[in-house]
Motif scaffolding. Structure first.
Motif, mmCIF file in Angstrom:
data_model
loop_
_atom_site.group_PDB
_atom_site.id
_atom_site.type_symbol
_atom_site.label_atom_id
_atom_site.label_comp_id
_atom_site.label_asym_id
_atom_site.label_seq_id
_atom_site.Cartn_x
_atom_site.Cartn_y
_atom_site.Cartn_z
ATOM 1 N N HIS A 197 13.414 5.969 -98.127
ATOM 2 C CA HIS A 197 12.101 6.569 -98.397
ATOM 3 C C HIS A 197 11.200 6.676 -97.161
ATOM 4 O O HIS A 197 10.526 7.677 -96.974
ATOM 5 N N HIS A 221 14.603 7.248 -110.507
ATOM 6 C CA HIS A 221 15.718 8.208 -110.578
ATOM 7 C C HIS A 221 17.100 7.559 -110.602
ATOM 8 O O HIS A 221 18.121 8.234 -110.447
ATOM 9 N N CYS A 280 17.513 13.316 -104.103
ATOM 10 C CA CYS A 280 18.594 12.801 -104.944
ATOM 11 C C CYS A 280 18.897 13.740 -106.101
ATOM 12 O O CYS A 280 19.875 13.551 -106.814
ATOM 13 N N CYS A 340 14.751 10.673 -98.054
ATOM 14 C CA CYS A 340 13.992 11.256 -99.174
ATOM 15 C C CYS A 340 13.081 12.380 -98.691
ATOM 16 O O CYS A 340 12.820 13.344 -99.410
ATOM 17 N N CYS A 396 10.531 15.008 -100.525
ATOM 18 C CA CYS A 396 10.506 14.757 -101.966
ATOM 19 C C CYS A 396 9.333 13.857 -102.314
ATOM 20 O O CYS A 396 8.679 14.032 -103.331
ATOM 21 N N ASN A 450 12.362 16.663 -107.633
ATOM 22 C CA ASN A 450 12.226 16.462 -109.075
ATOM 23 C C ASN A 450 10.802 16.295 -109.592
ATOM 24 O O ASN A 450 10.586 16.191 -110.789
HETATM 25 S S1 SF4 Z 1 14.858 11.616 -103.083
HETATM 26 FE FE1 SF4 Z 1 12.858 11.558 -104.053
HETATM 27 S S2 SF4 Z 1 13.216 11.027 -106.167
HETATM 28 FE FE2 SF4 Z 1 15.077 10.565 -105.027
HETATM 29 S S3 SF4 Z 1 14.925 8.399 -104.527
HETATM 30 FE FE3 SF4 Z 1 14.046 9.564 -102.810
HETATM 31 S S4 SF4 Z 1 11.880 9.735 -103.273
HETATM 32 FE FE4 SF4 Z 1 12.873 9.099 -105.135
#
Ligand code: SF4
Lengths: 189, 467
Positions: free
Chosen positions: B64, B135, B345, B405, B408, B427
């Motif tokens: 993240h 998620h 993700c 991430c 996102c 998402n």
């Molecule tokens: S990609 Fe987005 S939704 Fe998926 S774990 Fe990372 S922050 Fe969370």
């Protein structure tokens, strides 16, 4: 955690539906490695403008809002991310309870573990509280009821286990660790 | 009595049964950990003098807060803030102290936690899987009970390998028929959330069923299960089948050789029995699903791409339209776009990048658009580069980044500016999710790529027709 049996306060009403945890605490505050001091970040983008100045039009900044311990929020409160920073921020801001007609699963579980009492009311009773912001309420965990000083009353249910933990001020990890023999037996299977 | 898949998996993991007075103690087979939701849990363990109970069932990575730009000339990664760097270092320290495996930079396996679990073969049918991340539902694609937990619960699992849980209700979502051309798993789940609403699944475990679901590959099933939480559900799952077993065969953390065949024999029994009853059943005709995008500020505010923005005048719709900069009744196609993000993700796996590259090959990203392509993991990045996809993206004018991430959640400095519109394969389109004041339109990789080329929301089916 301190035991909680009753919470008495005026309400602060945020009528918006689907208030997600990104609103409760924006992601940029999640880089902390602590769980304290997050009250400043609570609803940050609702309370502060692009330059970081307090917004005069935010109810959450009004002097009379400070010290209000009961948040009444629109339907489906706390949806979205599982960040426990959301209840940490609300508690640090000063809330002790949140009431809605629907509260997202993970948020509710996180809230109860931290002593933020998350209460789901029937839609009609919830609507009455939304319509009367700033009223005095008393939440009583013993009788699982909410009253105002004029005789209005609403009952709610709370998971028996979570309620006992709140009222005794015990955390759930202690309970889990006490199941050690059963866990070991399961792992042997 | 016939049982659902969920019931079978639940029953197999109950350590202490649920009573009116106490939730069940549920055993957790796999615990995934990342830097954002774990520091306070490790602190708790340290304060109580507790070890991690089962380190071999615990797996950590960094995703993240990590930069998606490579290290600079000084060899330092360009962290967005000192706090972000400290969070990463905190997990390194905690993992070393408690003996937890960490897939760090340079391991070849670092990536978004829900991308690496499956690609390593750590995610397997029949498991209970948790992570301090909503998620986690993604892993249900393998026929597992997989759900997100808070940081206190991360501490519970680290210390006891168990969680206190009440059993949720069950819900079947059956999608039958054939998906149209240009319609992907992302469109299916956006259509489902639009149909049942963002609280439609609250308190439920969803099992996705029906011929259209069986026809999805594993990456599509992961996209579908990933967004179960966006319908409020506790988790989402698909029963395992040959597609699942083929995906897992040979993955490093999956059973190997004869053990794998023995596991498959067990996994074949993991399906809802004929006649098992669900608390709720929703039926959807695959033929009704078009490429779907969101126009509002939660994932349930979606519409078919060839539709227009609702003209309703209820307070929520009015507020969402104003935030997003849409007019009532405006056609979605043709609305200007500033940023396109492919990753996360939900849609940051190799098949997603292939779809996007197939549309961008020989074309250009519109001059108005900044396009970021962020592979979900180091393995996805390597796979894409082996196929030359990165060259396709770069030639089209997109930025090819390091895994994470990224946009996102916009914690690492990859931000959409206030007022900009971003078509994103992630998402969540909540206010400010991709940066303060950012406007997010959720879409499939095909729709995102088509929109990048057009400089406006575009129907990928039209683009395909030109080729
Ligand atoms: S990609 Fe987005 S939704 Fe998926 S774990 Fe990372 S922050 Fe969370």
């Amino acid at each position: 955690m301190n035991p909680i049996t009753r919470i008495q306060s005026t309400t602060l009403v945020l009528p918006q539906e689907n208030i997600d945890t990104d609103q409760i605490i924006p992601a940029r505050f999640l880089t902390t490695t602590e769980r304290t001091g997050l009250g400043r970040a609570a609803f940050y983008d609702w309370r502060y403008d692009g330059e970081g100045h307090e917004r005069a039009d935010s109810l959450l900044n009004a002097p009379e809002s400070r010290g209000r311990a009961i948040l009444v929020a629109g339907r489906n409160f706390g949806c979205g991310s599982s960040r426990e920073h959301a209840p940490w921020a609300l508690l640090d801001y000063g809330f002790q309870a949140v009431i809605s007609s629907e509260i997202a699963d993970i948020f509710r579980s996180n809230a109860l573990k931290n002593g933020l009492v998350a209460i789901v009311l029937a839609p009609d009773q919830h609507a009455e509280l939304l319509a009367r912001p700033g009223i005095e309420l008393c939440i009583d965990l013993e009788s699982m009821s909410i009253r105002d000083p004029h005789g209005w009353r609403a009952g709610f249910t709370l998971d028996a286990f979570a309620r006992r933990c709140l009222m005794m001020g015990v955390d759930q990890l202690g309970y889990l660790l006490a199941q050690r023999a059963a866990i070991e037996a399961f792992e042997e299977r | 009595m016939p049982r659902t898949l969920f019931d079978k998996l639940w029953d197999a993991h109950v350590v202490v049964p649920e009573t009116a007075d106490a939730p069940a103690v549920l055993y957790i087979d796999l615990h995934l950990v990342h830097e954002v939701t774990s520091p306070q849990a490790f602190t708790e363990l340290r304060q109580r003098g507790l070890p991690v109970r089962r380190t071999e069932r615990t797996l950590a990575t960094l995703d993240h807060s990590t930069p998606t730009l490579p290290a600079g000339a000084n060899g330092e990664l360009p962290y967005y803030t000192a706090e972000a760097k400290m969070q990463v270092e905190t997990l390194r320290r905690n993992a070393a102290e408690f003996g937890v495996r960490l897939y760090d930079f340079g391991s070849g396996h670092r990536g978004v936690v829900h991308v690496i679990g499956p690609e390593l073969g750590a995610t397997q049918p029949g498991m209970t899987i948790v992570c301090g991340d909503s998620h986690t539902s993604t892993h249900g694609a393998f026929g597992a009970i997989a759900f997100g937990i808070g940081t206190s619960e991360v501490g519970h699992v680290l210390a006891s390998q168990c969680l206190l849980q009440r059993k949720p209700k069950t819900m079947a979502i059956e999608v039958d028929g054939r998906l149209g051309a240009g319609v992907s798993a992302k469109d299916v789940i956006l259509h489902i959330i639009k149909s049942i609403g963002v609280e439609g699944g609250t308190g439920h475990a969803i099992e996705y069923r029906g011929s259209a679901i069986r026809g999805l590959d594993m990456e599509g099933r992961m996209t579908l299960c990933n967004m179960s939480i966006e319908a409020g559900a506790r988790c989402g799952m698909v029963a395992p089948d040959e597609i699942t077993f083929d995906y897992l065969r040979g993955r490093p953390l999956a059973p190997q050789g004869a053990d794998f065949e023995a596991a498959v024999a067990r996994w074949r029994a993991l399906a809802s029995d004929d006649g098992a009853s669900f608390d709720r059943v929703v039926r959807i005709d695959a033929a009704d699903i078009a490429p779907t995008v969101t126009w509002g500020t939660h994932p349930g505010m979606g519409a078919a791409i060839d539709a227009s923005v609702p003209a309703d005048d209820d307070a929520q719709t009015v507020k969402a339209r104003a935030y997003m900069g849409f007019e009532a009744g405006e056609a979605l196609v043709g609305h200007p776009v500033d940023v396109v993000f492919i990753g996360s993700c939900t849609n940051g796996r190799l098949s997603d990048l292939r779809v996007a590259a197939s549309l961008l090959r020989g074309r250009k990203v519109h001059p108005r658009v900044r396009m970021l392509v962020v592979p979900g993991s180091e393995a996805v990045k390597q796979g894409a580069e082996a196929e030359g996809l990165h060259e396709v993206f770069r030639a089209a004018g997109a930025e090819w980044r390091e895994p994470g991430c990224s946009m996102c959640i916009a914690m690492n400095g990859d931000l959409v500016a206030p007022g900009q519109t971003s078509v994103s394969t992630s998402n969540r389109n909540f206010e400010g999710r991709q940066g303060k004041g950012a406007r997010t339109v959720l879409a499939s990789p095909a729709t995102a790529a088509a929109s990048a080329i057009a400089g406006a929301i575009a129907d990928p089916r039209a683009l395909r027709a030109d080729q």
